[in-house]
Enzyme design. Structure first.
Site: not given
Length: 420
Positions: A22, A116, A121-125, A306, A328
């Site tokens: 997935k 989910d 879960r930031p997208i700054d990177q 996961d 995590i």
């Protein structure tokens, strides 16, 4: 809304074949729009995320057909268009369109992704990487606007934290950038190697995927010449391995890459599960006299976040207390109150820590799947429990597990999908 109805207590046996990954698939489909030719994938898992990604492709005049594990994508008539927010918000991996659209058109407009709810879960990177390549990023009204009017230029980028999503997104943006991009502190997951292999086979120049330094030299065009076979899903494999140890009388899990599962299978062996690891399959015998273990999640090649929920029901068979330390996503605990309804002795005594003790009285109950892997743990617990278990919000499970009803039924489980 759908629910899974499980008549528990039946012992499982037989064999199960793992589908395509997935976490590869949801990056490979957005990557396909970087090609100037039609693209073909096989071993594509039959999961809801694939159908949602097809809806997004259709909005850009990209045609696709999906049948029998084969997915054909034709991006040759692609147009820039507003992406459907409903489909974008249904899965977090839609953010890979940021990188692929930026690489294809030099600009991208994408609604903040959903998916989910397992904590921040930031997208700054991701944004840091795009800006290093020369893009300008603006966030407004729940939407990200990315533009590179002067084109993308190769750069040296150091990720402040290891991020699979940022690593993949930066690779997608950089494949057409002028010059060489050096990405340091990159994630090392097998799915990143799978993405790089697909792009390289179309003419990209990506080196170092699977290590913490990835070098991407931009190329002017990508052309697909061969079918790309998606790697097996190590998370699905781990889920069935844990289920087989918990409720099986002998189960063969086929189409696996054992090297991708070493941190997971090492913990099962530590518990006392007598795994027979073969070239591309793993046999799980009936397991007894298990001992408790301590698990600490970590980026690959460590124990995958996961898999901490799917292994939890197995831990209840160990004679003592097992401890999971989630590093995590410390807030990934929404399965705990639901498992407690089924009689599982599980607690969250402190932030990022989960304790599981031996549980002898599993019983059916109505529970809700809050996200994919939480749902998987509930399915396993329901199969172990006496009586009937109903797992609502089943769409979460169906998003991540290929043909799960058929596969479990072939193992002698009694499970059906019903309307909730």
């Amino acid at each position: 809304m759908k629910k899974l109805v499980i008549h528990g207590g039946r012992r499982l046996s037989g064999e199960v074949t793992i589908g395509g990954a997935k976490n590869s698939t949801v990056a490979l489909i957005p990557a396909a729009i970087l090609a100037e030719t039609p693209v073909k994938f096989d071993s594509v898992p039959d999961i809801l995320d694939v159908y949602n990604l097809q809806v997004i492709l259709e909005s850009m005049n990209v045609t696709s057909t999906f049948k029998g594990g084969e997915l054909m994508i034709d991006p040759t008539e692609i147009i820039e268009a507003e992406l459907p927010s409903t489909a974008i918000k249904s899965l977090r991996a839609s953010y890979y369109f940021m990188g692929s659209l930026l690489g294809r058109f030099g600009r991208a407009t994408v609604t903040f992704p959903g998916g989910d709810n397992i904590g921040p879960r930031p997208i700054d990177q991701h944004i840091k990487g795009f800006e290093a390549l020369g893009a300008k990023v603006r966030e407004e009204n729940d939407t990200v606007y990315i533009t590179a009017d002067d084109g993308l230029k190769g750069a040296r980028i150091f990720l402040d934290m290891v991020s699979v999503g940022a690593t993949m997104n930066i690779i997608l943006a950089a494949v057409h950038a002028e010059g060489t991009t050096i990405l340091e502190n990159a994630a090392r997951e097998p799915e990143i190697i799978d993405l790089a292999t697909f792009l390289n086979n179309m003419g990209a120049q990506i080196r170092g995927a699977g290590t913490d330094v990835v070098r991407i030299t931009g190329v002017p065009k990508l052309e697909s010449k061969n079918t790309h076979t998606i790697i097996p899903d190590r998370i699905e494999a781990g889920t069935y391995l844990a289920l087989a140890a918990a409720q099986g009388d002998g189960v063969l899990v086929k189409n696996v890459i054992p090297e991708h599962l070493e941190s997971f299978t090492a913990k099962m062996i530590e518990m006392g599960v007598q795994l027979d690891v073969r070239e591309d399959s793993i046999y799980v015998p009936k397991s007894e006299n298990l001992t408790p273990i301590h698990i600490k999640t970590a980026p690959f090649p460590g124990f995958a976040t996961d898999l901490q929920q799917p292994i939890t029901p197995l831990l209840t068979l160990a004679d003592g207390e097992s401890v999971i330390t989630e590093t995590i996503y410390p807030e990934r605990t929404r399965h705990i109150p639901e498992l407690q309804k089924l009689g599982v002795a599980i607690e969250n005594p402190e932030y990022g820590q989960i304790t599981v003790t031996k549980s002898n009285n599993f019983h059916g109950a109505s529970v809700a799947a809050a996200e994919i892997r939480a749902g998987a743990s509930l399915v396993t617990a329901g199969l172990m429990a006496d009586g009937i278990t109903e797992v609502t919000n089943a769409e979460h499970v169906l998003r991540g597990y290929d043909h799960i009803i058929h596969k479990l039924t072939m193992l002698n489980a009694d499970i059906q999908i019903a309307e909730d």
